[in-house]
Write a protein that holds these residues in place. Structure first.
Motif, PDB file in Angstrom:
ATOM      1  N   VAL A  36     -13.200 -22.485  -8.745  1.00 41.15           N
ATOM      2  CA  VAL A  36     -14.553 -22.094  -8.355  1.00 41.15           C
ATOM      3  C   VAL A  36     -14.926 -22.732  -7.024  1.00 41.15           C
ATOM      4  N   THR A  37     -14.433 -23.951  -6.777  1.00 37.75           N
ATOM      5  CA  THR A  37     -14.761 -24.660  -5.531  1.00 37.75           C
ATOM      6  C   THR A  37     -14.119 -23.976  -4.335  1.00 37.75           C
ATOM      7  N   ALA A  38     -12.839 -23.593  -4.480  1.00 38.26           N
ATOM      8  CA  ALA A  38     -12.141 -22.914  -3.382  1.00 38.26           C
ATOM      9  C   ALA A  38     -12.770 -21.556  -3.083  1.00 38.26           C
ATOM     10  N   ILE A  39     -13.247 -20.870  -4.119  1.00 40.88           N
ATOM     11  CA  ILE A  39     -13.786 -19.512  -3.947  1.00 40.88           C
ATOM     12  C   ILE A  39     -15.253 -19.525  -3.509  1.00 40.88           C
ATOM     13  N   THR A  40     -16.072 -20.388  -4.125  1.00 38.29           N
ATOM     14  CA  THR A  40     -17.520 -20.344  -3.870  1.00 38.29           C
ATOM     15  C   THR A  40     -18.095 -21.588  -3.186  1.00 38.29           C
ATOM     16  N   GLY A  41     -17.324 -22.673  -3.163  1.00 36.51           N
ATOM     17  CA  GLY A  41     -17.839 -23.916  -2.583  1.00 36.51           C
ATOM     18  C   GLY A  41     -18.557 -24.793  -3.592  1.00 36.51           C
ATOM     19  N   TYR A  42     -18.912 -24.255  -4.761  1.00 36.51           N
ATOM     20  CA  TYR A  42     -19.574 -25.038  -5.802  1.00 36.51           C
ATOM     21  C   TYR A  42     -18.544 -25.734  -6.683  1.00 36.51           C
ATOM     22  N   THR A  43     -18.900 -26.890  -7.208  1.00 39.94           N
ATOM     23  CA  THR A  43     -18.011 -27.609  -8.124  1.00 39.94           C
ATOM     24  C   THR A  43     -18.244 -27.106  -9.546  1.00 39.94           C
ATOM     25  N   ASN A  93     -22.068 -22.086   1.364  1.00 34.50           N
ATOM     26  CA  ASN A  93     -22.454 -22.136   2.785  1.00 34.50           C
ATOM     27  C   ASN A  93     -23.413 -21.012   3.186  1.00 34.50           C
ATOM     28  N   GLY A  94     -23.792 -20.151   2.213  1.00 31.50           N
ATOM     29  CA  GLY A  94     -24.759 -19.083   2.486  1.00 31.50           C
ATOM     30  C   GLY A  94     -24.127 -17.734   2.773  1.00 31.50           C
ATOM     31  N   GLY A  95     -22.809 -17.718   2.983  1.00 34.17           N
ATOM     32  CA  GLY A  95     -22.105 -16.453   3.220  1.00 34.17           C
ATOM     33  C   GLY A  95     -21.796 -15.736   1.913  1.00 34.17           C
ATOM     34  N   TRP A  96     -21.190 -14.556   2.046  1.00 36.46           N
ATOM     35  CA  TRP A  96     -20.851 -13.767   0.860  1.00 36.46           C
ATOM     36  C   TRP A  96     -19.335 -13.672   0.709  1.00 36.46           C
ATOM     37  N   VAL A  97     -18.892 -13.808  -0.520  1.00 38.53           N
ATOM     38  CA  VAL A  97     -17.473 -13.728  -0.854  1.00 38.53           C
ATOM     39  C   VAL A  97     -17.282 -12.531  -1.780  1.00 38.53           C
ATOM     40  N   TRP A  98     -16.353 -11.645  -1.435  1.00 42.43           N
ATOM     41  CA  TRP A  98     -16.025 -10.533  -2.329  1.00 42.43           C
ATOM     42  C   TRP A  98     -15.068 -11.026  -3.406  1.00 42.43           C
ATOM     43  N   VAL A  99     -15.385 -10.722  -4.664  1.00 37.49           N
ATOM     44  CA  VAL A  99     -14.511 -11.108  -5.775  1.00 37.49           C
ATOM     45  C   VAL A  99     -14.243  -9.916  -6.688  1.00 37.49           C
ATOM     46  N   GLU A 100     -13.165 -10.043  -7.419  1.00 34.86           N
ATOM     47  CA  GLU A 100     -12.812  -9.043  -8.432  1.00 34.86           C
ATOM     48  C   GLU A 100     -12.667  -9.790  -9.743  1.00 34.86           C
ATOM     49  N   SER A 101     -13.429  -9.386 -10.745  1.00 32.16           N
ATOM     50  CA  SER A 101     -13.389 -10.054 -12.052  1.00 32.16           C
ATOM     51  C   SER A 101     -12.811  -9.131 -13.117  1.00 32.16           C
ATOM     52  N   ARG A 102     -11.918  -9.696 -13.890  1.00 32.53           N
ATOM     53  CA  ARG A 102     -11.437  -9.030 -15.105  1.00 32.53           C
ATOM     54  C   ARG A 102     -12.069  -9.784 -16.267  1.00 32.53           C
ATOM     55  N   VAL A 103     -12.923  -9.093 -17.011  1.00 33.39           N
ATOM     56  CA  VAL A 103     -13.689  -9.769 -18.056  1.00 33.39           C
ATOM     57  C   VAL A 103     -13.497  -9.108 -19.414  1.00 33.39           C
ATOM     58  N   ILE A 104     -13.595  -9.962 -20.438  1.00 34.04           N
ATOM     59  CA  ILE A 104     -13.524  -9.479 -21.817  1.00 34.04           C
ATOM     60  C   ILE A 104     -14.832  -9.870 -22.493  1.00 34.04           C
ATOM     61  N   PRO A 105     -15.783  -8.938 -22.599  1.00 34.95           N
ATOM     62  CA  PRO A 105     -17.029  -9.254 -23.304  1.00 34.95           C
ATOM     63  C   PRO A 105     -16.835  -9.106 -24.818  1.00 34.95           C
ATOM     64  N   THR A 106     -17.435 -10.014 -25.561  1.00 36.64           N
ATOM     65  CA  THR A 106     -17.352  -9.952 -27.024  1.00 36.64           C
ATOM     66  C   THR A 106     -18.761  -9.880 -27.594  1.00 36.64           C
ATOM     67  N   LYS A 107     -18.966  -8.926 -28.514  1.00 34.54           N
ATOM     68  CA  LYS A 107     -20.303  -8.685 -29.056  1.00 34.54           C
ATOM     69  C   LYS A 107     -20.613  -9.618 -30.232  1.00 34.54           C
ATOM     70  N   GLU A 108     -21.920  -9.828 -30.419  1.00 31.49           N
ATOM     71  CA  GLU A 108     -22.385 -10.505 -31.635  1.00 31.49           C
ATOM     72  C   GLU A 108     -22.242  -9.532 -32.798  1.00 31.49           C
ATOM     73  N   PRO A 109     -21.740  -9.986 -33.923  1.00 30.76           N
ATOM     74  CA  PRO A 109     -21.633  -9.078 -35.077  1.00 30.76           C
ATOM     75  C   PRO A 109     -23.018  -8.558 -35.472  1.00 30.76           C
ATOM     76  N   GLY A 110     -23.108  -7.270 -35.659  1.00 29.97           N
ATOM     77  CA  GLY A 110     -24.368  -6.673 -36.109  1.00 29.97           C
ATOM     78  C   GLY A 110     -25.300  -6.261 -34.989  1.00 29.97           C
ATOM     79  N   SER A 111     -25.636  -7.178 -34.072  1.00 33.24           N
ATOM     80  CA  SER A 111     -26.637  -6.869 -33.040  1.00 33.24           C
ATOM     81  C   SER A 111     -26.070  -6.012 -31.915  1.00 33.24           C
ATOM     82  N   GLY A 112     -24.797  -6.154 -31.635  1.00 28.25           N
ATOM     83  CA  GLY A 112     -24.185  -5.403 -30.539  1.00 28.25           C
ATOM     84  C   GLY A 112     -24.407  -6.020 -29.179  1.00 28.25           C
ATOM     85  N   LYS A 113     -25.180  -7.136 -29.123  1.00 26.25           N
ATOM     86  CA  LYS A 113     -25.398  -7.829 -27.857  1.00 26.25           C
ATOM     87  C   LYS A 113     -24.156  -8.640 -27.489  1.00 26.25           C
TER      88      LYS A 113
END
Length: 199
Positions: A36-43, A93-113
């Motif tokens: 995260v530090t190399a990509i965004t500068g934040y620790t 530093n205030g600039g913009w970084v383009w990123v590509e994320s591969r994500v796996i969202p998991t729902k709460e049982p029942g609610s679908g959130k």
């Protein structure tokens, strides 16, 4: 065995140039790898358990698409489906970084959130820059081709016009020889020749 497996995963995650994270609905980012530090500068310490931090760094134009991609994936997700989304993150530093994320969202049982999201994020800024440069060069090429076509058209028109003028000038010169300067037609043929020369 479980401890060894977790340690192996941690070594991979913490030495990868890609950013690994786990986000939960309750606390936000609960784990993020050092990349995260190399990509965004934040620790990692600035990001972990800082509710809303990650979402606040997504470019406002890209946020709706990011949320839509997550919700769409979660709707059909059984915890194994991966969705891919590209967006911009604000660098420290205030600039913009383009990123590509591969994500796996998991729902709460029942609610679908969405209960939690696990993912890998890669910096694609250089790739995006190269794509923009390629698009700009393509635009320049199209513009050059248009100008070349216009030049060819103008050249062709000038050539055709010159052929017409040659006939007019030749005919006027022959006509001029048939009259003396005192005759009215002589002056008219002179005007034709003068206008043709200017054309």
């Amino acid at each position: 065995t479980l401890r060894e497996s977790e340690e192996r995963f941690r070594r991979i995650a913490e030495n990868s140039p890609d950013m690994f994270l786990r986000w939960t609905a309750g606390s936000g980012v609960e784990y993020i790898s050092p990349a995260v530090t190399a990509i965004t500068g934040y620790t990692p310490e600035e990001v972990v358990d800082n509710m809303g931090f990650f979402a606040s760094k997504i470019h406002p134009e890209d946020l709706p698409g990011f949320i839509s991609a997550l919700n769409g994936a979660a709707l059909f997700s059984d915890g194994n489906n991966t969705t891919q989304v590209e967006y911009r993150l604000m660098h420290k530093n205030g600039g913009w970084v383009w990123v590509e994320s591969r994500v796996i969202p998991t729902k709460e049982p029942g609610s679908g959130k969405i209960a939690f999201v696990e993912g890998i994020t890669r910096d694609i800024t250089e790739r995006k820059r190269a794509e923009e440069e390629r698009a700009a060069m393509q635009l320049q090429l199209i513009q050059a081709q248009k100008m070349e076509a216009m030049g060819a058209l103008a050249g062709g028109m000038a050539h055709d016009f010159n052929n017409i003028l040659t006939v007019i000038i030749g005919t006027a010169e022959i006509g001029l020889r048939k009259f003396t300067p005192e005759e009215p037609c002589y002056d008219r043929f002179k005007k034709i020749l003068k206008a043709s020369a200017r054309a």
